[in-house]
Enzyme design. Structure first.
Site, PDB file in Angstrom:
ATOM      1  N   HIS A   7      -0.860  -5.761   2.431  1.00  0.00           N
ATOM      2  CA  HIS A   7      -2.057  -6.592   2.501  1.00  0.00           C
ATOM      3  C   HIS A   7      -1.739  -7.998   2.009  1.00  0.00           C
ATOM      4  CE1 HIS A   7      -5.314  -3.371   2.931  1.00  0.00           C
ATOM      5  NE2 HIS A   7      -5.625  -4.326   3.778  1.00  0.00           N
ATOM      6  N   GLU A  18       0.845  -1.198   0.000  1.00  0.00           N
ATOM      7  CA  GLU A  18       0.000   0.000   0.000  1.00  0.00           C
ATOM      8  C   GLU A  18       0.880   1.246   0.000  1.00  0.00           C
ATOM      9  OE1 GLU A  18      -3.124  -0.023  -0.452  1.00  0.00           O
ATOM     10  OE2 GLU A  18      -3.683  -2.096  -0.001  1.00  0.00           O
ATOM     11  N   CYS A  74      -7.146  -1.281   8.652  1.00  0.00           N
ATOM     12  CA  CYS A  74      -5.833  -1.335   7.994  1.00  0.00           C
ATOM     13  C   CYS A  74      -5.390   0.069   7.608  1.00  0.00           C
ATOM     14  CB  CYS A  74      -5.900  -2.195   6.733  1.00  0.00           C
ATOM     15  SG  CYS A  74      -6.134  -3.945   7.085  1.00  0.00           S
TER      16      CYS A  74
END
Length: 210
Positions: free
Chosen positions: A168, A85, A149
């Protein structure tokens, strides 16, 4: 070069919803078994899927360990690859956590920037890991999903001025085992540390010239 050990903190999440066993915490425990080599002091923590716990835990990890890097790992039911991410978002937290809570402000840090990018070049990490023949597919994403998250990532990026990462992982067996995910985390985090080292060396070189 400084020979003192570097500290890295890696977190996974506890159970929530249909994720009775959270693949992220399994992956982090597998990483702990593998370690990150002798030069790195690795600490792992399980994070409950609760906004308020994240708000107190994330700052305490930074305070306690003064890590060079913090990597948060979470599971995504939609993921089929290990996903790096790029950024954390501040607003849009409407989803309730496991204790039925969501922030009144629907944001992480009131008055904080809308979005914070990691100081680590995720595209480059992805490229390097992909060419290393890991056997696990790695991709990059700009949306960590506006749940715990994303909330954790933004909070960590805000506190660390970008020295955080979020990864992730897919649910176990879809398609990777916990061991596969642990190996992938190790390879990815080693590349991240490498890039941080290079960035610091660049800064030192520039200082010499001024």
């Amino acid at each position: 070069m400084d020979n003192s050990k570097r500290t890295v903190v890696v977190t996974g999440f506890g159970p929530f919803g249909e994720h009775k066993v959270n693949a992220s915490w399994v992956a982090v425990q597998e990483l702990k078994k593998l370690g990150l080599g002798n030069e790195v002091d690795l600490h792992v923590h399980e994070v409950p899927v609760e906004y308020q716990k994240v708000q107190s835990l994330v700052p305490s990890l930074w305070k306690q360990y003064h890590p060079q890097l913090v990597v948060h790992v979470g599971v995504s039911g939609m993921a089929t690859t290990v996903t790096l991410e790029k950024c954390g978002k501040n607003h849009g937290y409407e989803g309730l956590d496991i204790s039925g809570f969501s922030p009144d402000s629907q944001c992480c840090i009131v008055g904080g920037p809308d979005c914070i990018d990691s100081g680590i070049d995720m595209e480059l990490v992805c490229k390097r890991v992909t060419t290393s023949g890991l056997g696990v597919t790695v991709s990059v994403s700009k949306d960590a999903g506006r749940y715990l998250c994303d909330f954790t990532y933004y909070t960590s990026l805000y506190l660390s001025h970008g020295r955080s990462a979020f990864i992730h992982v897919p649910p176990l067996g879809k398609p990777y085992s916990g061991e596969d995910l642990g190996r992938a985390l190790k390879a990815i985090i080693q590349e991240m540390l490498d890039l941080l080292d290079q960035a610091e060396e660049k800064i030192h070189c520039q200082q010499h010239f001024h």
